[in-house]
Design an enzyme around this catalytic site. Structure first.
Site, PDB file in Angstrom:
ATOM      1  N   LYS A   1       0.822  -1.207   0.000  1.00 30.11           N
ATOM      2  CA  LYS A   1       0.000   0.000   0.000  1.00 30.11           C
ATOM      3  C   LYS A   1       0.860   1.261   0.000  1.00 30.11           C
ATOM      4  O   LYS A   1       0.521   2.268  -0.615  1.00 30.11           O
ATOM      5  CB  LYS A   1      -0.883  -0.029   1.254  1.00 30.11           C
ATOM      6  CG  LYS A   1      -2.250   0.542   1.036  1.00 30.11           C
ATOM      7  CD  LYS A   1      -3.224   0.088   2.101  1.00 30.11           C
ATOM      8  CE  LYS A   1      -2.859   0.689   3.441  1.00 30.11           C
ATOM      9  NZ  LYS A   1      -3.779   0.352   4.522  1.00 30.11           N
TER      10      LYS A   1
ATOM     11  N   GLY B   1      22.323  -6.310 -30.252  1.00 28.61           N
ATOM     12  CA  GLY B   1      21.463  -6.809 -31.316  1.00 28.61           C
ATOM     13  C   GLY B   1      21.780  -6.049 -32.592  1.00 28.61           C
ATOM     14  O   GLY B   1      22.492  -6.535 -33.475  1.00 28.61           O
TER      15      GLY B   1
ATOM     16  N   GLU C   1      13.118 -10.788 -26.799  1.00 31.27           N
ATOM     17  CA  GLU C   1      12.125 -11.005 -25.725  1.00 31.27           C
ATOM     18  C   GLU C   1      10.693 -10.940 -26.232  1.00 31.27           C
ATOM     19  O   GLU C   1       9.768 -11.344 -25.531  1.00 31.27           O
ATOM     20  CB  GLU C   1      12.340 -10.010 -24.576  1.00 31.27           C
ATOM     21  CG  GLU C   1      11.962  -8.563 -24.851  1.00 31.27           C
ATOM     22  CD  GLU C   1      13.010  -7.808 -25.647  1.00 31.27           C
ATOM     23  OE1 GLU C   1      14.032  -8.410 -26.019  1.00 31.27           O
ATOM     24  OE2 GLU C   1      12.800  -6.605 -25.912  1.00 31.27           O
TER      25      GLU C   1
ATOM     26  N   LYS D   1      20.765 -14.790 -27.529  1.00 24.97           N
ATOM     27  CA  LYS D   1      19.465 -14.813 -26.851  1.00 24.97           C
ATOM     28  C   LYS D   1      18.351 -14.508 -27.840  1.00 24.97           C
ATOM     29  O   LYS D   1      18.543 -13.728 -28.772  1.00 24.97           O
ATOM     30  CB  LYS D   1      19.442 -13.844 -25.663  1.00 24.97           C
ATOM     31  CG  LYS D   1      19.174 -12.397 -26.007  1.00 24.97           C
ATOM     32  CD  LYS D   1      18.674 -11.635 -24.796  1.00 24.97           C
ATOM     33  CE  LYS D   1      18.166 -10.249 -25.132  1.00 24.97           C
ATOM     34  NZ  LYS D   1      16.878 -10.232 -25.871  1.00 24.97           N
TER      35      LYS D   1
HETATM   36  C1  1AE Z   1      17.837  -3.650 -22.184  1.00 26.84           C
HETATM   37  C2  1AE Z   1      17.419  -4.789 -23.097  1.00 26.84           C
HETATM   38  C3  1AE Z   1      18.118  -4.781 -24.427  1.00 26.84           C
HETATM   39  C4  1AE Z   1      17.489  -5.708 -25.410  1.00 26.84           C
HETATM   40  O1  1AE Z   1      16.783  -6.623 -25.070  1.00 26.84           O
HETATM   41  C5  1AE Z   1      17.698  -5.508 -26.821  1.00 26.84           C
HETATM   42  O2  1AE Z   1      16.964  -6.247 -27.637  1.00 26.84           O
HETATM   43  C6  1AE Z   1      18.640  -4.658 -27.328  1.00 26.84           C
HETATM   44  O3  1AE Z   1      18.815  -4.573 -28.654  1.00 26.84           O
HETATM   45  P1  1AE Z   1      19.852  -3.589 -29.320  1.00 26.84           P
HETATM   46  O4  1AE Z   1      21.233  -4.043 -28.957  1.00 26.84           O
HETATM   47  O5  1AE Z   1      19.593  -2.220 -28.780  1.00 26.84           O
HETATM   48  O6  1AE Z   1      19.600  -3.694 -30.792  1.00 26.84           O
END
Ligand code: 1AE
Length: 410
Positions: A95, A356, A173, A170
């Protein structure tokens, strides 16, 4: 303080008596009321009563409206809640989280409470052992362009990432169960690409497949993924809750590292006035709940977290905590090879460099993207400036990356 969990809050108020406020929290979140209780009842309730440990008020002369605050520490008796994170969090910030400008900064859990938490099953050292890499930061690549693609495409993407010399890959997500790339088939296809790449690179690799679906099916899905060959899992912890991560990480059948994704964290930590601090949310609680690796926005890239908060997350993942294994920090988002010296300066070698777009967007292609990062890591560890390293024969991927994204000096 034995037998108590201690919460630290920052409460903002231009006029409040912070002493009274602290007392009302300590009493209100434990026995409810105190002064009205008959003396006989007080004797019985004393052991359940919260205690104000300290009040550190910041009220500089001439403070502008909105600047006055106090850091308040309250101790909550372990007796009041069961040894699970929902019970602790609801006690200390249920709360209260809705009661004015107040942020939960930290939680020091008691030995008794912590003993219900095995923490990361592998942790930083365990992940290093699985990969056989002890002497350098690890490199993780993130799948991009996954929705609407079929297994053959994902397998090809995986292979190209693996050829670049990354240690972990990975899932994105946002990749959930879907007819084109269902969990077990995806794992089989990607792990087959991992084996093929290993024949060329001689390098081991962990694939963190996204563990998704209704909570009641997660453990079963994890077991299916592992049966199909998955050697790591990715998990959107905050969408499910810390207790779900705790259940998964404590399950003996789920014997692979779990990487915690910070999705939704931006709804909780960034405000100075509300929510839960990044170091508690993405550091201590993730580690207590059993994350082996924790992703969080870095201070350098596209989704920025201030450096002080970033290093506090790192400390929460790495400092001694009731004998728990440490979790690997994974500062992420918008990372490219020109940031590697900064990452290593701030995090040392016990860090996962994660990218990524910085891999797939490389001008020479995905495999060269990974190679550019490995070259940047090698140069930084050898104290060779990236621009100089980029001129070495064979380091064309690094040169192309620097030409594309530059180098960030500070
Ligand atoms: C903080 C999470 C970063 C993530 O999941 C993600 O997909 C990053 O991608 P890029 O490196 O910014 O392309």
């Amino acid at each position: 303080m034995n037998g108590y969990c201690i919460a630290t809050y920052r409460a903002y108020d231009d006029k409040a008596d912070f002493g009274k406020k602290a007392l009302s929290i300590a009493v209100g979140l434990t026995v409810g009321s105190w002064t009205e209780l008959p003396e006989t009842q007080k004797a019985n309730m004393e052991k359940h009563l919260g205690k104000v440990i300290s009040i550190d008020a910041h009220e500089p002369a001439g403070a502008a409206p909105g600047e006055r605050y106090a850091d308040i520490k309250i101790a909550y008796p372990d007796l009041n809640f069961s040894r699970d994170l929902p019970a602790l969090l609801v006690t200390v910030f249920g709360k209260l989280s809705m009661d004015g400008r107040i942020k939960l900064l930290d939680l020091e859990v008691s030995e008794h409470f912590a003993s219900a938490f095995p923490g990361p099953k592998f942790g930083l050292n365990g992940v290093r052992e699985l990969l056989g890499v002890q002497d350098r930061p690890l490199l993780m690549s993130i799948f991009k362009s996954v929705i609407g693609y079929d297994l053959a495409n994902l397998q090809d993407q995986f292979y190209k990432q693996a050829l670049g010399g990354v240690d972990l890959i990975k899932d994105d997500e946002i990749l959930f169960e879907n007819p084109l790339t269902p969990l077990e088939k995806r794992v089989e296809a990607c792990m087959s690409a991992a084996r093929k790449a290993e024949e060329e690179t001689g390098q081991k690799l962990l694939y963190a497949v996204n563990l998704t679906g209704p909570t009641s099916r997660l453990a079963e899905n994890a077991r299916k993924a592992i049966q199909a060959g998955a050697n790591a899992l990715l998990f959107n912890v905050l969408a499910y809750g810390f207790d779900v991560l705790h259940e998964l990480s404590s399950d003996p059948a789920i014997n692979v590292p779990i990487a915690a994704h910070p999705a939704m964290a931006g709804a909780i930590y960034p405000s100075p006035h509300y929510g839960i601090s990044a170091s508690l949310l993405l550091g201590k609680l993730m580690r207590l709940a059993g994350a082996d690796l924790v992703l969080f926005p870095s201070p350098y890239g596209s989704v920025v977290m201030p450096k002080e908060e970033n290093l506090a997350v790192k400390d929460a993942l790495m400092s001694p905590l009731h004998g728990l294994r440490t979790s690997f920090p994974v500062p992420s988002a918008g990372i490219h090879p020109g940031l590697v010296p900064l990452i290593l300066k701030d995090f040392g070698t016990d860090v996962v460099v994660n990218a990524g777009g910085g891999i797939h967007g490389h001008p020479m292609g995905t495999a060269a993207g990974g190679q550019a990062f490995r070259q940047a890591i090698h140069a930084s560890l050898s104290n060779v400036p990236l621009r100089e390293a980029a001129e070495h024969p064979g380091n064309e991927p690094l040169k192309a990356a620097i030409d594309a994204w530059g180098i960030k000096e500070s």
